[in-house]
Design a protein around this motif. Sequence first.
Motif, PDB file in Angstrom:
ATOM      1  N   PHE A  35      28.275  43.668  52.002  1.00  0.00           N
ATOM      2  CA  PHE A  35      28.413  43.955  50.588  1.00  0.00           C
ATOM      3  C   PHE A  35      29.474  45.044  50.433  1.00  0.00           C
ATOM      4  CE2 PHE A  35      23.809  42.798  49.089  1.00  0.00           C
ATOM      5  CZ  PHE A  35      24.064  41.463  49.385  1.00  0.00           C
ATOM      6  N   VAL A  36      30.474  44.793  49.595  1.00  0.00           N
ATOM      7  CA  VAL A  36      31.538  45.766  49.335  1.00  0.00           C
ATOM      8  C   VAL A  36      31.447  46.176  47.869  1.00  0.00           C
ATOM      9  CG1 VAL A  36      34.006  46.244  49.388  1.00  0.00           C
ATOM     10  CG2 VAL A  36      32.997  44.695  51.088  1.00  0.00           C
ATOM     11  N   PHE A  37      31.219  47.449  47.613  1.00  0.00           N
ATOM     12  CA  PHE A  37      30.990  47.942  46.265  1.00  0.00           C
ATOM     13  C   PHE A  37      32.236  48.658  45.734  1.00  0.00           C
ATOM     14  CE2 PHE A  37      26.869  47.917  48.429  1.00  0.00           C
ATOM     15  CZ  PHE A  37      26.150  47.098  47.573  1.00  0.00           C
ATOM     16  N   PRO A  38      32.715  48.271  44.548  1.00  0.00           N
ATOM     17  CA  PRO A  38      33.933  48.859  43.986  1.00  0.00           C
ATOM     18  C   PRO A  38      33.648  50.132  43.206  1.00  0.00           C
ATOM     19  CG  PRO A  38      33.145  47.156  42.520  1.00  0.00           C
ATOM     20  CD  PRO A  38      32.192  47.188  43.693  1.00  0.00           C
ATOM     21  N   GLY A  39      34.724  50.795  42.829  1.00  0.00           N
ATOM     22  CA  GLY A  39      34.627  51.940  41.930  1.00  0.00           C
ATOM     23  C   GLY A  39      35.181  51.572  40.568  1.00  0.00           C
ATOM     24  N   ARG A  40      35.665  52.559  39.861  1.00  0.00           N
ATOM     25  CA  ARG A  40      36.216  52.317  38.530  1.00  0.00           C
ATOM     26  C   ARG A  40      37.399  51.355  38.612  1.00  0.00           C
ATOM     27  NH1 ARG A  40      38.618  56.594  34.054  1.00  0.00           N
ATOM     28  NH2 ARG A  40      39.423  54.996  32.667  1.00  0.00           N
ATOM     29  N   GLY A  41      37.535  50.523  37.588  1.00  0.00           N
ATOM     30  CA  GLY A  41      38.602  49.543  37.551  1.00  0.00           C
ATOM     31  C   GLY A  41      38.075  48.131  37.666  1.00  0.00           C
ATOM     32  N   SER A  42      36.846  47.996  38.133  1.00  0.00           N
ATOM     33  CA  SER A  42      36.233  46.671  38.271  1.00  0.00           C
ATOM     34  C   SER A  42      35.429  46.292  37.034  1.00  0.00           C
ATOM     35  CB  SER A  42      35.328  46.658  39.502  1.00  0.00           C
ATOM     36  OG  SER A  42      34.313  47.649  39.385  1.00  0.00           O
ATOM     37  N   GLN A  43      35.358  47.181  36.051  1.00  0.00           N
ATOM     38  CA  GLN A  43      34.499  46.962  34.889  1.00  0.00           C
ATOM     39  C   GLN A  43      35.192  46.169  33.793  1.00  0.00           C
ATOM     40  OE1 GLN A  43      35.927  49.927  35.543  1.00  0.00           O
ATOM     41  NE2 GLN A  43      37.021  50.443  33.660  1.00  0.00           N
ATOM     42  N   TRP A  44      34.387  45.587  32.925  1.00  0.00           N
ATOM     43  CA  TRP A  44      34.891  44.992  31.686  1.00  0.00           C
ATOM     44  C   TRP A  44      33.815  45.142  30.625  1.00  0.00           C
ATOM     45  CZ3 TRP A  44      33.235  42.200  35.869  1.00  0.00           C
ATOM     46  CH2 TRP A  44      32.202  41.285  35.663  1.00  0.00           C
ATOM     47  N   VAL A  45      34.228  45.184  29.386  1.00  0.00           N
ATOM     48  CA  VAL A  45      33.290  45.388  28.284  1.00  0.00           C
ATOM     49  C   VAL A  45      32.334  44.198  28.199  1.00  0.00           C
ATOM     50  CG1 VAL A  45      33.046  45.713  25.800  1.00  0.00           C
ATOM     51  CG2 VAL A  45      34.973  46.757  27.024  1.00  0.00           C
ATOM     52  N   GLY A  46      31.053  44.488  28.145  1.00  0.00           N
ATOM     53  CA  GLY A  46      30.043  43.443  28.055  1.00  0.00           C
ATOM     54  C   GLY A  46      29.556  42.946  29.393  1.00  0.00           C
ATOM     55  N   MET A  47      30.066  43.510  30.482  1.00  0.00           N
ATOM     56  CA  MET A  47      29.647  43.061  31.806  1.00  0.00           C
ATOM     57  C   MET A  47      28.138  43.196  31.969  1.00  0.00           C
ATOM     58  SD  MET A  47      30.952  46.245  34.167  1.00  0.00           S
ATOM     59  CE  MET A  47      30.387  47.930  33.868  1.00  0.00           C
ATOM     60  N   ALA A  48      27.566  42.220  32.639  1.00  0.00           N
ATOM     61  CA  ALA A  48      26.155  42.228  33.028  1.00  0.00           C
ATOM     62  C   ALA A  48      25.180  41.927  31.900  1.00  0.00           C
ATOM     63  CB  ALA A  48      25.771  43.582  33.655  1.00  0.00           C
ATOM     64  N   ARG A  49      25.651  41.844  30.667  1.00  0.00           N
ATOM     65  CA  ARG A  49      24.704  41.699  29.551  1.00  0.00           C
ATOM     66  C   ARG A  49      23.999  40.337  29.574  1.00  0.00           C
ATOM     67  NH1 ARG A  49      27.261  44.102  24.111  1.00  0.00           N
ATOM     68  NH2 ARG A  49      25.075  44.225  23.550  1.00  0.00           N
ATOM     69  N   GLU A  50      24.726  39.292  29.988  1.00  0.00           N
ATOM     70  CA  GLU A  50      24.101  37.973  30.036  1.00  0.00           C
ATOM     71  C   GLU A  50      23.013  37.919  31.105  1.00  0.00           C
ATOM     72  OE1 GLU A  50      25.377  33.252  30.539  1.00  0.00           O
ATOM     73  OE2 GLU A  50      26.896  34.791  30.176  1.00  0.00           O
ATOM     74  N   LEU A  51      23.272  38.556  32.244  1.00  0.00           N
ATOM     75  CA  LEU A  51      22.278  38.570  33.317  1.00  0.00           C
ATOM     76  C   LEU A  51      21.038  39.368  32.931  1.00  0.00           C
ATOM     77  CD1 LEU A  51      24.268  38.896  36.674  1.00  0.00           C
ATOM     78  CD2 LEU A  51      22.610  37.134  36.057  1.00  0.00           C
ATOM     79  N   MET A  52      21.196  40.314  32.021  1.00  0.00           N
ATOM     80  CA  MET A  52      20.045  41.100  31.575  1.00  0.00           C
ATOM     81  C   MET A  52      18.956  40.187  31.026  1.00  0.00           C
ATOM     82  SD  MET A  52      22.202  44.181  29.754  1.00  0.00           S
ATOM     83  CE  MET A  52      20.859  44.616  28.651  1.00  0.00           C
ATOM     84  N   GLY A  53      19.382  39.118  30.337  1.00  0.00           N
ATOM     85  CA  GLY A  53      18.398  38.211  29.757  1.00  0.00           C
ATOM     86  C   GLY A  53      18.094  37.012  30.629  1.00  0.00           C
ATOM     87  N   GLY A  54      18.930  36.765  31.655  1.00  0.00           N
ATOM     88  CA  GLY A  54      18.751  35.565  32.450  1.00  0.00           C
ATOM     89  C   GLY A  54      18.174  35.771  33.825  1.00  0.00           C
TER      90      GLY A  54
END
Length: 221
Positions: A35-54
Motif C-alpha cells: 500500500f502506497v499512501f500519498p500526501g497533498r495533491g492527490s485530493q479532489w473536491v467531493g472525494m470519498a463521499r459516494e463510498l460513505m453511503g455505499g
Amino acid sequence: MVSLGVDGLRVLAVGGVGGNVVIGCVAVVVGRMVFVFPGRGSQWVGMARELMGGSPVFAARMDECVQVLERFTDWCLADVLGDVDVLERTGVVQSVVWAVVVWFAAVWRSLGVVPGAVLGHSRGEVAAVVVAGALLLEEGACVVALCAWTVGVLAGCGGMTSLVLSARGAGALIGPGFSVAAVIGPSSVVAGAPEALAGLEVLAGERDVRVRRLPGFCVPV
C-alpha cells in the motif's frame, strides 16, 4: 474484482463482462501487496463521499476518523469533503487526505487485500504508520493535526516552488536564501521567501525549466 489489463478495465467501466474481466469474490492476498499512501495533491473536491453511503466498512472507519480528528481540530471532517474553499487550506487538506487513505486501506483489507508492506509520502507516512499498527488511530490524528497547526502558525513566513530539475540541477540554479525542501522523483521542491521565489521562477522560465508555485505551503525562513 477484475483481472489486470487496461482493455478489461474499459469493458468493466461500461458494465460489460467477458474476456479478461472476472467478476466474483476477492481472494485473500498476503505478502506481495504494497500500500502506497500519498500526501497533498492527490485530493479532489467531493472525494470519498459516494463510498460513505455505499461501503459500510468505509463509513465505519470514517466515523472513527471524524471522532478522533475533532479532538484536535475546529472543523468537521465530514463537512469539508465537498468544500472547495476549505480544501485549499493546507492545514485542512493534509489531514483530510490522511483520513481518506486510512479509510481506503480499511476497505481493501475488508476485501481480503492485506499488504506485506506500506509506504507513504508526507502525511501519507503517518497513514502508513497507522495502517501498519505502529500508531493508534488517535495518535495518527494527533500527529497530522499538530502538523496542520504548525502550518497555520508559520503561514506567510515563506513559500515553496516546484522545479522540474534533479536535486543537483536545482542546487546549481538556486542561490543564498533558498533550500531544497524535498526531492520527489525528478522534480525538486525549493523553499524560500515569497518575493525571492518570484525572482527564481522568472530565472527558471528563462532557462526553459518548468516551474510552479505550490499554493498554501508555508515554511520558516
